[in-house]
Design a protein around this motif. Structure first.
Motif, PDB file in Angstrom:
ATOM      1  N   ALA A  32       0.843  -1.198   0.000  1.00 35.38           N
ATOM      2  CA  ALA A  32       0.000   0.000   0.000  1.00 35.38           C
ATOM      3  C   ALA A  32       0.883   1.255   0.000  1.00 35.38           C
ATOM      4  CB  ALA A  32      -0.913   0.007   1.210  1.00 35.38           C
ATOM      5  N   MET A  33       0.532   2.243  -0.836  1.00 31.89           N
ATOM      6  CA  MET A  33       1.269   3.503  -0.850  1.00 31.89           C
ATOM      7  C   MET A  33       0.593   4.424   0.147  1.00 31.89           C
ATOM      8  SD  MET A  33       1.876   3.848  -4.985  1.00 31.89           S
ATOM      9  CE  MET A  33       2.760   5.381  -4.849  1.00 31.89           C
ATOM     10  N   VAL A  34       1.332   4.811   1.172  1.00 32.83           N
ATOM     11  CA  VAL A  34       0.698   5.485   2.318  1.00 32.83           C
ATOM     12  C   VAL A  34       1.437   6.745   2.751  1.00 32.83           C
ATOM     13  CG1 VAL A  34      -0.219   3.288   3.184  1.00 32.83           C
ATOM     14  CG2 VAL A  34       2.026   4.100   3.966  1.00 32.83           C
ATOM     15  N   VAL A  35       0.725   7.546   3.579  1.00 33.03           N
ATOM     16  CA  VAL A  35       1.282   8.707   4.246  1.00 33.03           C
ATOM     17  C   VAL A  35       1.418   8.333   5.707  1.00 33.03           C
ATOM     18  CG1 VAL A  35       0.955  11.142   4.875  1.00 33.03           C
ATOM     19  CG2 VAL A  35       0.214  10.306   2.614  1.00 33.03           C
ATOM     20  N   VAL A  36       2.578   8.603   6.282  1.00 32.09           N
ATOM     21  CA  VAL A  36       2.854   8.175   7.660  1.00 32.09           C
ATOM     22  C   VAL A  36       3.057   9.390   8.551  1.00 32.09           C
ATOM     23  CG1 VAL A  36       4.381   6.785   9.131  1.00 32.09           C
ATOM     24  CG2 VAL A  36       3.978   6.105   6.744  1.00 32.09           C
TER      25      VAL A  36
END
Length: 202
Positions: free
Chosen positions: A196-200
């Motif tokens: 998954a391409m995510v913002v952390v």
């Protein structure tokens, strides 16, 4: 005449003693020869026995070597069969991987289309059709063990997530937590098909 007879008897006696002595000597010689022959025979038998024992030892050694080679070959065949079986199971387990990866971009596009707000009736009907297609594709993927990962609000894990951006931690958030998903991640059974391409939040 009497004297001559006595001499003859004496000669006979001496002759008999000489014969006995010769017989005794002959017997002794024969016995000695027999002993020598017996010793020679014993030595010959021992040598033969030693040679046979050496030959037997050599044959046993060759038999052990052959048996060892046979057991090693048998073990290698068993290992090859096990590796082949595992490889076949692995291929069967993940056989839908290529087609699933090819379909995921289409799924992404359908999800983006569903996020668009529409007002008129025609657009609503079109969006309804897109939603049905998206649901059918998701069901097809799920029935083949391809499932969407739940990434939002999860602890960031590089095995399942690909961080494309970091943002400061806000109130109510924990550090290293996924706060936004740019692109959904998918699993094929126990394998990550696409992270998954995510913002952390950090």
């Amino acid at each position: 005449m009497i004297r001559k007879r006595g001499v003859d008897l004496a000669d006979e006696k001496n002759l008999t003693e000489e014969q006995k002595s010769e017989e005794i000597n002959d017997t002794a010689e024969k016995a000695e020869q027999a002993d020598v022959q017996s010793v020679e025979t014993t030595e010959s038998e021992e040598q033969t026995e030693q040679a046979e024992q050496a030959q037997l030892t050599e044959l046993e050694k060759k038999l052990d070597e052959t048996e060892d080679k046979y057991l090693r070959a048998q073990a290698e065949i068993a290992n090859m069969q096990t590796r082949y079986k595992k490889e076949q199971e692995r291929l069967l387990k993940y056989q839908g991987q290529s087609i699933a990866k090819a379909i995921l971009p289409a799924v992404d596009n359908l999800q983006r289309a569903l996020q668009i707000e529409v007002d008129d009736e025609n657009s609503k009907q079109l969006k309804k059709g897109v939603e049905m297609v998206a649901n059918d594709i998701q069901n097809a993927l799920s029935s083949n063990d391809v499932v969407q990962m739940d990434a939002l609000n999860q602890k960031f894990d590089p095995k399942f997530h690909q961080a494309v951006k970091t943002v400061p931690v806000e109130k109510g958030q924990e550090s290293d937590t996924v706060v936004q998903v740019y692109q959904e991640g998918y699993m094929l059974k126990d394998r990550v098909l696409r992270p998954a391409m995510v913002v952390v939040a950090q």
